[in-house]
Design an enzyme around this catalytic site. Structure first.
Site, PDB file in Angstrom:
ATOM      1  N   VAL A 286       3.942  -0.594   4.253  1.00 31.98           N
ATOM      2  CA  VAL A 286       2.585  -0.936   4.655  1.00 31.98           C
ATOM      3  C   VAL A 286       1.999  -1.851   3.583  1.00 31.98           C
ATOM      4  CG1 VAL A 286       0.309  -0.085   5.337  1.00 31.98           C
ATOM      5  CG2 VAL A 286       2.338   1.333   5.725  1.00 31.98           C
TER       6      VAL A 286
ATOM      7  N   LEU B 140       0.816  -1.211   0.000  1.00 26.56           N
ATOM      8  CA  LEU B 140       0.000   0.000   0.000  1.00 26.56           C
ATOM      9  C   LEU B 140       0.849   1.262   0.000  1.00 26.56           C
ATOM     10  CD1 LEU B 140      -2.765  -1.019   2.580  1.00 26.56           C
ATOM     11  CD2 LEU B 140      -2.911  -1.048   0.084  1.00 26.56           C
ATOM     12  N   GLY B 141       2.065   1.156   0.483  1.00 29.80           N
ATOM     13  CA  GLY B 141       2.924   2.338   0.531  1.00 29.80           C
ATOM     14  C   GLY B 141       4.165   2.062   1.335  1.00 29.80           C
ATOM     15  N   GLU B 142       5.086   3.022   1.332  1.00 20.79           N
ATOM     16  CA  GLU B 142       6.295   2.928   2.139  1.00 20.79           C
ATOM     17  C   GLU B 142       6.736   4.319   2.539  1.00 20.79           C
ATOM     18  OE1 GLU B 142       9.818   1.554   0.030  1.00 20.79           O
ATOM     19  OE2 GLU B 142       8.670   1.630  -1.826  1.00 20.79           O
ATOM     20  N   GLY B 143       7.469   4.375   3.633  1.00 23.75           N
ATOM     21  CA  GLY B 143       7.924   5.663   4.149  1.00 23.75           C
ATOM     22  C   GLY B 143       9.247   5.498   4.848  1.00 23.75           C
ATOM     23  N   GLY B 144       9.576   6.475   5.696  1.00 26.65           N
ATOM     24  CA  GLY B 144      10.863   6.457   6.364  1.00 26.65           C
ATOM     25  C   GLY B 144      11.029   5.282   7.308  1.00 26.65           C
TER      26      GLY B 144
ATOM     27  N   LYS C 294       2.009  -3.413   8.928  1.00 26.66           N
ATOM     28  CA  LYS C 294       3.055  -2.396   8.853  1.00 26.66           C
ATOM     29  C   LYS C 294       4.370  -2.996   9.319  1.00 26.66           C
ATOM     30  CE  LYS C 294       0.066   1.564   9.247  1.00 26.66           C
ATOM     31  NZ  LYS C 294       0.007   2.982   9.599  1.00 26.66           N
TER      32      LYS C 294
ATOM     33  N   ASP D  39       3.936  12.310  16.160  1.00 25.95           N
ATOM     34  CA  ASP D  39       4.230  12.498  14.725  1.00 25.95           C
ATOM     35  C   ASP D  39       2.946  12.804  13.961  1.00 25.95           C
ATOM     36  OD1 ASP D  39       5.782  12.662  12.462  1.00 25.95           O
ATOM     37  OD2 ASP D  39       5.840  10.507  12.097  1.00 25.95           O
TER      38      ASP D  39
END
Length: 521
Positions: A25, A17-21, A40, A138
């Protein structure tokens, strides 16, 4: 991670679904309960050493347990937590909706009523979280989801604390706890956040919802961070004339540099936002008509009418409190050891229940005064570990006079109790009171232990952090400049406490050097 991988022996990964720092996910499928979930992952490379991974896993489980206790429709439900190979994973409710940062890009700027509606819903979530001493750390548009029915979900409670509870964004070049574009000044410098730090982040989000850009948006990230500390935010009406004056004033108060100048609570901000949540226009592509009738709204309407007239007086206990059990001394000692084991495993709620029963039983045994004090201290420390700082503070203050009378005012256990008392005050946002208690404790510790003992050095660093939170930046710099050489001499340059003091001082200095570029917005 790859599609088809099964983690935790039951969750099959379906699609990213996505990725970040922090990691990735995934949409997953719970093979045991036949439902889709969100999975996650925390990046394994963040923990290059096995001991770092083990420590992170302990924090991860603790944070997941705390978050799982939040009961609010605006918080996704936590289902499970674990490890897969060298990665940590969290399984939670799968939320379908529109990310608020995408919403801002699509509707630049948002209608005033929608900005207020989103902010008010976030406040409702923060109210229940802060009541349990859960700080988001955050809060930003990426972590907010607008569902098709117009409700808002707040994501990623506790994730920031799992990544690195002691680091700040400056020293990790944007990879630390929180995202500096939305970070309160005191959090950026000290790495510590409280309820009013979350309110500052909410002010940043509201400004962006209404103005279509971040408060101090800059091409140089370090300059943007420095402006959060030193520059007054622009008035919204100078950027957008249709923003009501009262709403502009609210956002400015949320963005106050000194935490004490911000609103007292998320509940207060909610009440001030609610009048602007009127006549909301459609948001094509983001909201859709709910089923008729909508079961969730049916339930909420009845609950509201009940609350208007029928709910009076204090809550009725679900069942009478049973009399305290009669336990022998050996049984009480066994209960104490059981609670210690539960606390080590992170099962603090169970430890607290065991200790509460033991304290009640021990109170009926006048001859066991010393054991009673030990049990009460364990209970206070367990509540502190579970972040029930209000109850912990009451416990520390209740047991302190007896503890001092029994052991003497200069005993190390009395010092520890006073230290945790001050930390509880700071966690509750009572920074001036915490500073007063910490300063008095430092004076006594210096007399008893000497100037170069590690404990007075630790107290001086904590005092510097409190001075920063209170806006006394110059005084904090003076204290840290004198403290750091002493910590290096006594503890060593590589000691964790020394490094934290070094971090505080470097962060203060770097705010004066906006040309030092960092990444992470």
């Amino acid at each position: 991670m790859d599609a088809g991988t099964v983690v935790g022996e039951r969750y099959q990964l379906v699609s990213r679904l996505g990725e970040g720092g922090y990691g990735e996910v995934w949409k997953g499928f719970d093979q045991s309960l036949d439902r889709h979930v969100a999975v996650k992952f925390i990046r394994a490379e963040k923990f290059p050493l096995q001991e770092e991974l083990d420590e992170a896993e302990q924090r991860f489980r603790r944070e997941a347990r705390v978050t799982a206790k939040l009961r609010h429709p605006g918080v996704p439900i936590v289902y499970d937590v674990g490890t897969h190979e060298t990665s940590l994973f969290l399984v939670m409710e799968l939320v379908d909706g529109y990310r608020i940062d995408h919403l801002i890009d699509e509707h630049d700027p948002l209608p005033v009523a929608w900005a207020a509606a989103i902010g008010a819903q976030v406040c409702a979530v923060l109210t229940v979280a802060h009541a349990q001493s859960v700080i988001h750390r955050d809060l930003k548009p990426v972590n907010l989801i607008l569902c098709a029915d117009g409700t808002v979900k707040v994501l990623d409670f506790g994730i920031a604390a799992v990544l690195d509870p002691g680091a700040t964004v400056i020293t990790r070049l944007g990879e630390g706890v929180g995202t500096f574009c939305y970070m309160a000044p005191e959090q950026a410098i000290t790495g510590k956040a409280d309820a009013r730090s979350d309110l500052y982040a909410l002010g940043c989000v509201l400004h962006e919802l209404l103005a279509g850009r971040r408060v101090f948006e800059s091409a140089v990230p370090q300059a943007e961070l420095a402006r959060h500390y030193s520059e007054a935010p622009p008035r919204l009406r100078s950027l957008r004339a249709d923003v009501p004056t009262g709403l502009e004033d609210l956002v400015l108060s949320l963005l106050a540099k000194n935490p004490a100048d911000r609103p007292a609570s998320a509940a207060e901000v909610y009440e001030r936002l609610l009048p602007y949540v009127t006549a909301l226009p459609p948001l094509p592509g983001a909201t859709t008509a709910a089923p008729a009738p909508d079961p969730g709204r049916m339930y909420a309407v009845v609950a509201e009418r009940i609350a208007e007239t029928a709910l009076v007086g204090p809550p009725i206990p679900s069942q009478p409190t049973p009399p305290a059990s009669r336990l022998s001394r050996n049984e009480l000692i066994a209960a104490k050891k059981q609670a210690e084991g539960l606390a080590i495993d992170g099962r603090l709620s169970q430890a607290i229940e065991v200790l509460k029963d033991a304290v009640s039983a021990c109170a009926a045994l006048p001859a066991e005064r010393q054991l009673l004090i030990a049990l009460r201290m364990d209970l206070a420390n367990a509540r502190f570990g579970a972040r029930d700082y209000a109850a912990a503070l009451r416990d520390f203050e209740g047991v302190l006079p007896t503890l001092a009378d029994m052991l003497g005012v200069r005993h190390h256990a009395v010092f520890d109790c006073r230290y945790n008392q001050a930390l509880s005050m700071a966690a509750l946002g009572r920074n001036e009171a915490a500073l007063s208690r910490m300063t008095a404790l430092l004076a006594d510790a210096r007399v008893t232990l000497g100037e170069s003992d590690p404990f007075p050095l630790l107290l001086r660093r904590e005092i510097a952090a409190l001075l920063i939170k209170l806006g006394e930046r110059r005084q904090a710099v003076t204290l840290l400049c004198a403290l750091l050489p002493e910590m290096i001499a006594v503890l060593g340059v590589d000691d964790a406490e020394t490094r934290q003091a070094q971090t505080l001082l470097e962060n203060l200095e770097r705010l004066d050097d906006p040309g030092h570029e960092i990444t992470g917005c």
